[in-house]
Design a protein around this motif. Structure first.
Motif, mmCIF file in Angstrom:
data_model
loop_
_atom_site.group_PDB
_atom_site.id
_atom_site.type_symbol
_atom_site.label_atom_id
_atom_site.label_comp_id
_atom_site.label_asym_id
_atom_site.label_seq_id
_atom_site.Cartn_x
_atom_site.Cartn_y
_atom_site.Cartn_z
ATOM 1 N N ASP A 209 23.341 24.509 72.772
ATOM 2 C CA ASP A 209 23.755 24.223 71.402
ATOM 3 C C ASP A 209 23.083 22.972 70.848
ATOM 4 O O ASP A 209 22.923 22.833 69.635
ATOM 5 N N ASP B 91 28.166 25.721 62.866
ATOM 6 C CA ASP B 91 27.580 26.926 62.292
ATOM 7 C C ASP B 91 27.630 26.975 60.765
ATOM 8 O O ASP B 91 27.378 28.013 60.167
ATOM 9 N N CYS C 154 24.695 23.477 65.265
ATOM 10 C CA CYS C 154 25.476 23.610 66.509
ATOM 11 C C CYS C 154 25.394 22.367 67.385
ATOM 12 O O CYS C 154 25.866 22.374 68.512
ATOM 13 N N SER D 112 27.601 32.997 57.959
ATOM 14 C CA SER D 112 27.751 32.408 59.291
ATOM 15 C C SER D 112 28.350 33.427 60.257
ATOM 16 O O SER D 112 28.655 34.567 59.868
ATOM 17 N N LYS D 113 28.535 33.014 61.492
ATOM 18 C CA LYS D 113 29.150 33.888 62.498
ATOM 19 C C LYS D 113 30.606 34.195 62.178
ATOM 20 O O LYS D 113 31.205 35.097 62.761
ATOM 21 N N PHE D 114 31.187 33.427 61.236
ATOM 22 C CA PHE D 114 32.604 33.597 60.904
ATOM 23 C C PHE D 114 32.835 34.604 59.774
ATOM 24 O O PHE D 114 33.959 34.765 59.311
ATOM 25 N N SER D 115 31.797 35.275 59.344
ATOM 26 C CA SER D 115 31.879 36.109 58.144
ATOM 27 C C SER D 115 32.931 37.209 58.226
ATOM 28 O O SER D 115 33.508 37.595 57.201
ATOM 29 N N GLU D 116 33.197 37.717 59.414
ATOM 30 C CA GLU D 116 34.164 38.804 59.565
ATOM 31 C C GLU D 116 35.537 38.326 60.009
ATOM 32 O O GLU D 116 36.415 39.146 60.268
ATOM 33 N N TRP D 117 35.714 37.002 60.080
ATOM 34 C CA TRP D 117 37.014 36.449 60.495
ATOM 35 C C TRP D 117 37.782 36.086 59.221
ATOM 36 O O TRP D 117 37.535 35.038 58.620
#
Length: 240
Positions: free
Chosen positions: A138, A151, A144, A204-209
């Motif tokens: 990271d 992110d 990161c 970001s990686k959080f888009s589906e949370w």
């Protein structure tokens, strides 16, 4: 030895000794007047529990007045689940000092919504990243690295000290205005919950949370579910 020199040497050694052995986990009179609250008293883990549990997991221990995350390859999840404050906070100024063994990785989450709906703290709470820049993957990725809003926003300058030196983090969140300070240097500043914030999350990686970064009040969390041993001290907060 010159007798005039001796008293000066004694004073110098006294200053060195006192500086190296400064008392930790206390509030000054000024801090108390300003409304600061200790979140760790240096003696026990009162005020903390592991996420969705009643008490801290076994890997969260006390060592020399520090919170110590003591985990290895045989540790089970229940032992090192992320530590969270019993209290929730809305507008706040939060401070913590941390150090790690080389190659460790962790983070400080905030606005964590504790609910069975979310398996982990990072599914709801944004994170100020902790990572060894020298030997953790990271540490080579923008957004990161240590001090980044994980992110979402990279820190503008790397002011982190290499493991196993102590570092200080400060997270200020006031009516949606978010500031990260690392070792006394302001490194990230942004607005939360506006269109730009939602757009960053979307990419970001959080888009589906669905719950990530949406809560305006929540718990502070110290991440235990990543890698390596960590130490924390001088944890305090002031409501704004």
């Amino acid at each position: 030895m010159n007798k005039k020199i001796l008293p000066s040497l004694i004073i110098c050694w006294t200053l060195v000794f006192n500086t190296g052995h400064a008392q930790q986990n206390i509030l000054t009179a000024k801090e108390k007047q300003e409304g600061w609250q200790l979140l760790f008293n240096g003696k026990n883990l009162s005020g903390w529990h592991s996420y969705t549990q009643q008490k801290p997991g076994k890997a969260w221990q006390l060592q020399n007045g520090n919170i110590f995350l003591n985990k290895n390859s045989k540790s089970v999840y229940a032992d090192f689940g992320d530590l969270v404050t019993d209290e929730e906070f809305e507008n706040f100024d939060f401070k913590v000092e941390w150090k790690m063994e080389p190659c460790a990785n962790s983070g400080v989450m905030f606005y964590v919504h504790e609910s069975p709906e979310f398996k982990d703290t990072y599914e709801s709470g944004p994170e100020m990243q902790i990572a060894d820049l020298a030997c953790h993957d990271d540490g080579r990725i923008l957004k990161c690295r240590a001090g980044d809003l994980y992110d979402l926003i990279p820190s503008d300058t790397e002011w982190v000290n290499a493991a196993p030196q102590w570092n200080s983090y400060e997270i200020i969140s006031n009516k949606g205005h978010l500031t990260f300070i690392q070792n006394g240097h302001r490194i990230v500043e942004t607005e939360m919950w506006d269109d730009h914030w939602r757009d960053m999350i979307k990419h970001s990686k959080f888009s589906e949370w669905h719950g990530f970064g949406t809560f305006h009040k929540g718990h502070i969390s110290l991440q235990g579910t990543e890698t390596g041993k960590l130490w924390y001290r001088n944890i305090k907060i002031r409501r704004l």
